[in-house]
Design an enzyme around this catalytic site. Structure first.
Site, PDB file in Angstrom:
ATOM      1  N   SER A  77       0.835  -1.194   0.000  1.00  9.89           N
ATOM      2  CA  SER A  77       0.000   0.000   0.000  1.00  9.89           C
ATOM      3  C   SER A  77       0.876   1.253   0.000  1.00  9.89           C
ATOM      4  O   SER A  77       1.715   1.408  -0.872  1.00  9.89           O
ATOM      5  CB  SER A  77      -0.962  -0.037   1.198  1.00  9.89           C
ATOM      6  OG  SER A  77      -2.017   0.876   1.051  1.00  9.89           O
ATOM      7  N   ASP A 198      -5.316  -3.929  -2.700  1.00  8.41           N
ATOM      8  CA  ASP A 198      -4.443  -3.456  -1.622  1.00  8.41           C
ATOM      9  C   ASP A 198      -3.721  -4.609  -0.915  1.00  8.41           C
ATOM     10  O   ASP A 198      -4.348  -5.587  -0.506  1.00  8.41           O
ATOM     11  CB  ASP A 198      -5.298  -2.690  -0.603  1.00  8.41           C
ATOM     12  CG  ASP A 198      -4.463  -1.856   0.348  1.00  8.41           C
ATOM     13  OD1 ASP A 198      -3.497  -2.381   0.920  1.00  8.41           O
ATOM     14  OD2 ASP A 198      -4.786  -0.661   0.513  1.00  8.41           O
TER      15      ASP A 198
END
Length: 308
Positions: A77, A198
């Protein structure tokens, strides 16, 4: 024997142990070199944190200033962006990265979309931003190989997929995928793969220490945790937590703050004595990249914003 192209760009984490044991030549050489260094290797682990990603830049600056050798970076991320920043090969490249980080905004990296690929915001601009940054580096393959952690979703199952290809535009898409929050930020289409989102969608990978431990188990691991809470993992490395000192609120992950670079630098600098102690115990020597030296002191410079 040449590396197998079929897994040169990525691999499912669940397949890594088998590949490592049965077909190690398929792992890119620079990653194998880190594995082979054993306890002499130093790995930086960079966790998620949304708009707090510039804190990673500050921490990396403090480590490079101190001559801490970063043999590999593992990021998910926001930490995927930080992992790319760890590739800077010189002081001048670092200072340019600082300048860019202090001016980072959602407008630069995102744009509205119409519920395309699972979200109403997309990070196509972030992908281009990352590839442009790579192209600005003199030799993006010379320093700090990066592992970008994404989550592959298939048949309602979630698996970690790691990208390590650094010489093509695929790395920008991998970083984009690692930052794509399901149901909010649309995921990119990467040929031949299931939807990739993610890296922190598998909660334990929000700070991907366990991934670094699996790939380079004996290495010294320095983790940067941007969460407001301590990581929910069994941890045996050095932990740097800039967000425990400031910006400890819910809006921090949504609002970029130019001072986050300075906050990260201060937090990284505070950890240097402990890092030096562990490096000395392991016999890891300091290494300074181009433009850095034992006399380099960036404290004053990093405490100031560039106003041009």
């Amino acid at each position: 024997m040449p590396e197998r192209k079929s897994i040169s760009s990525s691999i499912l984490l669940s397949e890594f142990e088998s590949i490592k044991n049965n077909n190690p030549e398929s792992i890119p050489k620079r990653i194998r070199d880190v594995i082979d260094k054993g306890d002499q290797a130093l790995v930086i682990v960079l966790g998620g944190g949304g708009a707090k990603s510039p804190q990673h830049i500050g921490v990396i600056a403090a480590l490079l200033e101190a001559g801490v050798p970063l043999d590999m970076a593992v990021g998910t991320s926001a930490g995927a962006v930080g992992a790319i920043a760890s590739k800077v090969g010189s002081l001048s490249e670092l200072l340019k990265t600082k300048y860019l980080a202090e001016r980072m905004s959602w407008n630069q990296i995102s744009q509205l979309t119409f519920l395309k690929n699972g979200g109403f915001v997309c990070f196509d601009r972030l992908s281009g931003y990352i590839n442009s940054h790579q192209n600005d580096l003199k030799d993006p393959t010379k320093y700090t190989p990066c592992l970008i952690v994404t989550t592959q979703i298939s048949r309602l199952r979630k698996s970690a997929r790691i990208f390590w290809e650094e010489s093509s535009d695929l790395i920008g898409k991998a970083v984009q995928a690692s930052c794509s929050v399901p149901f909010f930020i649309s995921y990119p289409i990467i040929k031949e793969y299931y939807p990739l989102v993610d890296g922190g969608f598998i909660r334990v990978n929000d700070l991907p220490f366990n991934i670094a431990k699996l790939i380079a188990p004996d290495s010294l691991k320095i983790s940067v945790n941007l969460s407001r809470k301590p990581p929910n993992i069994n941890y045996d490395g050095i932990l740097i937590s800039p967000s425990l000192y400031a910006r400890n609120n819910r809006l921090a992950t949504a609002v970029f703050d130019p001072d986050d670079v300075w906050l990260g630098y201060k937090s990284g600098n505070a950890a240097i004595p402990k890092i030096y102690e562990e490096m000395e115990r392991r016999g890891i020597e300091r290494h300074y990249r181009e433009g850095f030296s034992p006399d380099t002191n960036l404290a004053y410079y990093f405490s100031q914003r560039i106003l041009i």
